[in-house]
Design a protein around this motif. Structure first.
Motif, PDB file in Angstrom:
ATOM      1  N   MET A   1       0.903  -1.165   0.122  1.00  0.00           N
ATOM      2  CA  MET A   1      -0.020  -0.056  -0.123  1.00  0.00           C
ATOM      3  C   MET A   1       0.861   1.281   0.141  1.00  0.00           C
ATOM      4  O   MET A   1       0.451   2.147  -0.895  1.00  0.00           O
ATOM      5  CB  MET A   1      -0.947   0.038   1.217  1.00  0.00           C
ATOM      6  CG  MET A   1      -2.022  -1.191   1.196  1.00  0.00           C
ATOM      7  SD  MET A   1      -3.301  -0.567  -0.084  1.00  0.00           S
ATOM      8  CE  MET A   1      -3.792   1.299   0.420  1.00  0.00           C
ATOM      9  N   GLN A   4       2.374   1.794  -3.380  1.00  0.00           N
ATOM     10  CA  GLN A   4       1.289   2.242  -4.502  1.00  0.00           C
ATOM     11  C   GLN A   4       0.892   3.582  -4.131  1.00  0.00           C
ATOM     12  O   GLN A   4       0.661   4.637  -4.979  1.00  0.00           O
ATOM     13  CB  GLN A   4       0.206   1.374  -4.373  1.00  0.00           C
ATOM     14  CG  GLN A   4       0.444  -0.138  -4.683  1.00  0.00           C
ATOM     15  CD  GLN A   4      -0.630  -1.126  -4.299  1.00  0.00           C
ATOM     16  OE1 GLN A   4      -1.457  -0.780  -3.668  1.00  0.00           O
ATOM     17  NE2 GLN A   4      -0.231  -2.407  -4.529  1.00  0.00           N
ATOM     18  N   LEU A   5       0.624   4.048  -2.849  1.00  0.00           N
ATOM     19  CA  LEU A   5       0.570   5.604  -2.502  1.00  0.00           C
ATOM     20  C   LEU A   5       1.324   6.617  -2.695  1.00  0.00           C
ATOM     21  O   LEU A   5       1.076   7.496  -3.464  1.00  0.00           O
ATOM     22  CB  LEU A   5       0.072   5.555  -0.947  1.00  0.00           C
ATOM     23  CG  LEU A   5      -1.342   5.144  -0.550  1.00  0.00           C
ATOM     24  CD1 LEU A   5      -1.423   5.239   0.850  1.00  0.00           C
ATOM     25  CD2 LEU A   5      -2.262   6.104  -1.037  1.00  0.00           C
ATOM     26  N   GLN A  31      -0.364   4.206   7.714  1.00  0.00           N
ATOM     27  CA  GLN A  31      -0.199   5.237   6.350  1.00  0.00           C
ATOM     28  C   GLN A  31      -0.345   6.522   6.803  1.00  0.00           C
ATOM     29  O   GLN A  31       0.417   7.152   6.240  1.00  0.00           O
ATOM     30  CB  GLN A  31      -1.369   4.926   5.475  1.00  0.00           C
ATOM     31  CG  GLN A  31      -1.612   3.456   4.834  1.00  0.00           C
ATOM     32  CD  GLN A  31      -0.103   2.815   4.184  1.00  0.00           C
ATOM     33  OE1 GLN A  31       0.711   3.633   3.702  1.00  0.00           O
ATOM     34  NE2 GLN A  31      -0.204   1.497   4.304  1.00  0.00           N
ATOM     35  N   LEU A  93      -7.972   8.883   2.097  1.00  0.00           N
ATOM     36  CA  LEU A  93      -7.753   7.586   2.458  1.00  0.00           C
ATOM     37  C   LEU A  93      -8.919   6.917   3.099  1.00  0.00           C
ATOM     38  O   LEU A  93      -9.338   7.209   4.121  1.00  0.00           O
ATOM     39  CB  LEU A  93      -6.305   7.238   2.969  1.00  0.00           C
ATOM     40  CG  LEU A  93      -5.246   7.873   2.599  1.00  0.00           C
ATOM     41  CD1 LEU A  93      -4.065   7.336   3.605  1.00  0.00           C
ATOM     42  CD2 LEU A  93      -4.724   7.732   1.411  1.00  0.00           C
ATOM     43  N   HIS A  95      -9.363   3.085   3.958  1.00  0.00           N
ATOM     44  CA  HIS A  95      -8.753   1.708   3.636  1.00  0.00           C
ATOM     45  C   HIS A  95      -9.412   0.855   4.578  1.00  0.00           C
ATOM     46  O   HIS A  95      -9.327   0.957   5.820  1.00  0.00           O
ATOM     47  CB  HIS A  95      -7.224   1.527   3.977  1.00  0.00           C
ATOM     48  CG  HIS A  95      -6.515   2.400   3.023  1.00  0.00           C
ATOM     49  ND1 HIS A  95      -5.137   2.838   3.156  1.00  0.00           N
ATOM     50  CD2 HIS A  95      -6.952   2.937   1.843  1.00  0.00           C
ATOM     51  CE1 HIS A  95      -4.929   3.699   2.135  1.00  0.00           C
ATOM     52  NE2 HIS A  95      -5.697   3.565   1.118  1.00  0.00           N
ATOM     53  N   SER A 122      -8.211   7.178  -2.229  1.00  0.00           N
ATOM     54  CA  SER A 122      -7.594   5.874  -2.369  1.00  0.00           C
ATOM     55  C   SER A 122      -8.552   5.157  -1.233  1.00  0.00           C
ATOM     56  O   SER A 122      -8.582   5.060  -0.153  1.00  0.00           O
ATOM     57  CB  SER A 122      -6.303   6.195  -1.698  1.00  0.00           C
ATOM     58  OG  SER A 122      -5.771   4.838  -1.303  1.00  0.00           O
ATOM     59  N   LEU A 124      -9.414   0.858  -0.076  1.00  0.00           N
ATOM     60  CA  LEU A 124      -9.063  -0.419   0.018  1.00  0.00           C
ATOM     61  C   LEU A 124     -10.166  -1.370   0.429  1.00  0.00           C
ATOM     62  O   LEU A 124     -10.841  -1.194   1.319  1.00  0.00           O
ATOM     63  CB  LEU A 124      -7.694  -0.623   0.954  1.00  0.00           C
ATOM     64  CG  LEU A 124      -7.293  -2.008   1.098  1.00  0.00           C
ATOM     65  CD1 LEU A 124      -6.370  -2.374  -0.075  1.00  0.00           C
ATOM     66  CD2 LEU A 124      -6.238  -2.352   2.412  1.00  0.00           C
ATOM     67  N   VAL A 175      -3.801  -6.478  -3.850  1.00  0.00           N
ATOM     68  CA  VAL A 175      -3.074  -6.347  -2.716  1.00  0.00           C
ATOM     69  C   VAL A 175      -3.335  -7.516  -2.037  1.00  0.00           C
ATOM     70  O   VAL A 175      -4.503  -8.059  -1.971  1.00  0.00           O
ATOM     71  CB  VAL A 175      -3.759  -5.340  -1.566  1.00  0.00           C
ATOM     72  CG1 VAL A 175      -2.839  -5.314  -0.317  1.00  0.00           C
ATOM     73  CG2 VAL A 175      -3.357  -3.884  -2.190  1.00  0.00           C
ATOM     74  N   ASP A 199       4.374  -6.565  -4.844  1.00  0.00           N
ATOM     75  CA  ASP A 199       4.354  -5.269  -5.705  1.00  0.00           C
ATOM     76  C   ASP A 199       3.945  -5.534  -7.172  1.00  0.00           C
ATOM     77  O   ASP A 199       3.195  -4.924  -7.785  1.00  0.00           O
ATOM     78  CB  ASP A 199       5.480  -4.411  -5.649  1.00  0.00           C
ATOM     79  CG  ASP A 199       5.286  -3.094  -6.131  1.00  0.00           C
ATOM     80  OD1 ASP A 199       4.673  -2.330  -5.800  1.00  0.00           O
ATOM     81  OD2 ASP A 199       6.367  -2.657  -7.242  1.00  0.00           O
ATOM     82  N   HIS A 215      -6.986  -2.033  -4.285  1.00  0.00           N
ATOM     83  CA  HIS A 215      -6.524  -0.668  -4.032  1.00  0.00           C
ATOM     84  C   HIS A 215      -7.176  -0.053  -5.126  1.00  0.00           C
ATOM     85  O   HIS A 215      -6.472  -0.186  -6.312  1.00  0.00           O
ATOM     86  CB  HIS A 215      -5.145  -0.795  -3.564  1.00  0.00           C
ATOM     87  CG  HIS A 215      -4.680   0.601  -3.416  1.00  0.00           C
ATOM     88  ND1 HIS A 215      -3.356   1.192  -3.567  1.00  0.00           N
ATOM     89  CD2 HIS A 215      -5.393   1.944  -3.117  1.00  0.00           C
ATOM     90  CE1 HIS A 215      -3.165   2.360  -3.224  1.00  0.00           C
ATOM     91  NE2 HIS A 215      -4.428   2.915  -2.934  1.00  0.00           N
ATOM     92  N   CYS A 217      -7.704   3.885  -6.827  1.00  0.00           N
ATOM     93  CA  CYS A 217      -7.620   5.252  -6.879  1.00  0.00           C
ATOM     94  C   CYS A 217      -8.396   6.091  -7.766  1.00  0.00           C
ATOM     95  O   CYS A 217      -8.328   5.886  -8.985  1.00  0.00           O
ATOM     96  CB  CYS A 217      -5.916   5.544  -7.134  1.00  0.00           C
ATOM     97  SG  CYS A 217      -4.851   4.755  -6.267  1.00  0.00           S
TER      98      CYS A 217
END
Length: 221
Positions: A1, A4-5, A31, A93, A95, A122, A124, A175, A199, A215, A217
């Motif tokens: 995460m 990616q962020l 995060q 965010l 998540h 974002s 999740l 993820v 990843d 995840h 965006c």
């Protein structure tokens, strides 16, 4: 995460820009703290007392400059729209929260309203397109069969929802492609190799499509 962020923030905002970040359901603040360390102004919202205590303890161990950049607000995710004005944040965010609220679409709409133009949302969520994977890999055949009937959090539906609230999907990742059945406290000796694998798989078809989590965006127009 975190990777990616960082990738999405670096690709969307000018280098060195101090962003206004809202983390709804921040948990222990992992995060949120990362983003505060990167120089951003972060507000975390959480209702669980144990999680708040853990986040405050972690924050207390940070240098003063980082402590000044992070604020913790006690409250439920569904009440977020009461606390902040529309357009107040560059990054929002959310998540692991949508699955636990009664009206997820209403929460998403409220989060989108808090984004400034060009801001990023974002999310999740559990991957509704692959709910049978975990049960099947664990040998729970009946549970895997039953999971095929779920309709929640499918990528197509989420894409439509994001478009409808004015924050169309920009990109998405998988993820926990290979590690969803591992124990939460299991840390392998070759952690760097595992993270590199996750990843890569999380951005590569067809692997990302069967990940445990999605995840997503979205970007406000």
């Amino acid at each position: 995460m975190a990777r990616q962020l960082e990738e999405q923030i670096a690709g969307r905002f000018a280098v060195g820009r101090r962003l206004r970040v809202l983390d709804v359901g921040m948990g222990r603040g992992a995060q949120a703290l990362r983003l505060a360390r990167a120089g951003h102004q972060v507000t975390g919202v959480e209702q669980d007392a144990a999680m708040i205590a853990a986040a405050r303890e972690a924050l207390a161990g940070e240098p003063e400059g980082i402590r000044e950049r992070m604020r913790i607000v006690e409250g439920a995710a569904g009440e977020t729209g009461v606390h902040f004005l529309p357009g107040s944040f560059d990054v929002v965010l959310c998540h692991g929260v949508l699955m636990s609220v009664e009206e997820p679409d209403a929460l998403l709409a409220a989060l989108a309203r808090m984004l400034a133009p060009g801001g990023m949302l974002s999310l999740l969520v559990r991957n509704g397109d692959a709910p049978a994977m975990r049960a099947g890999l664990c040998g729970d055949w009946a549970g895997a069969l039953a999971a095929f009937d779920t309709e929640s959090y499918r990528l197509k539906r989420l894409t439509s929802t994001l478009a409808g609230i004015g924050a169309p999907l920009h990109t998405w990742y998988g993820v926990r492609v290979f590690t969803d059945t591992a124990a939460d406290d299991a840390v392998p000796d070759d952690l760097d190799a595992l993270l590199a694998l996750e990843d890569r798989a999380g951005r590569t078809d067809p692997y990302r499509g069967v990940a445990a989590l999605l995840h997503l965006c979205g970007v406000r127009g």
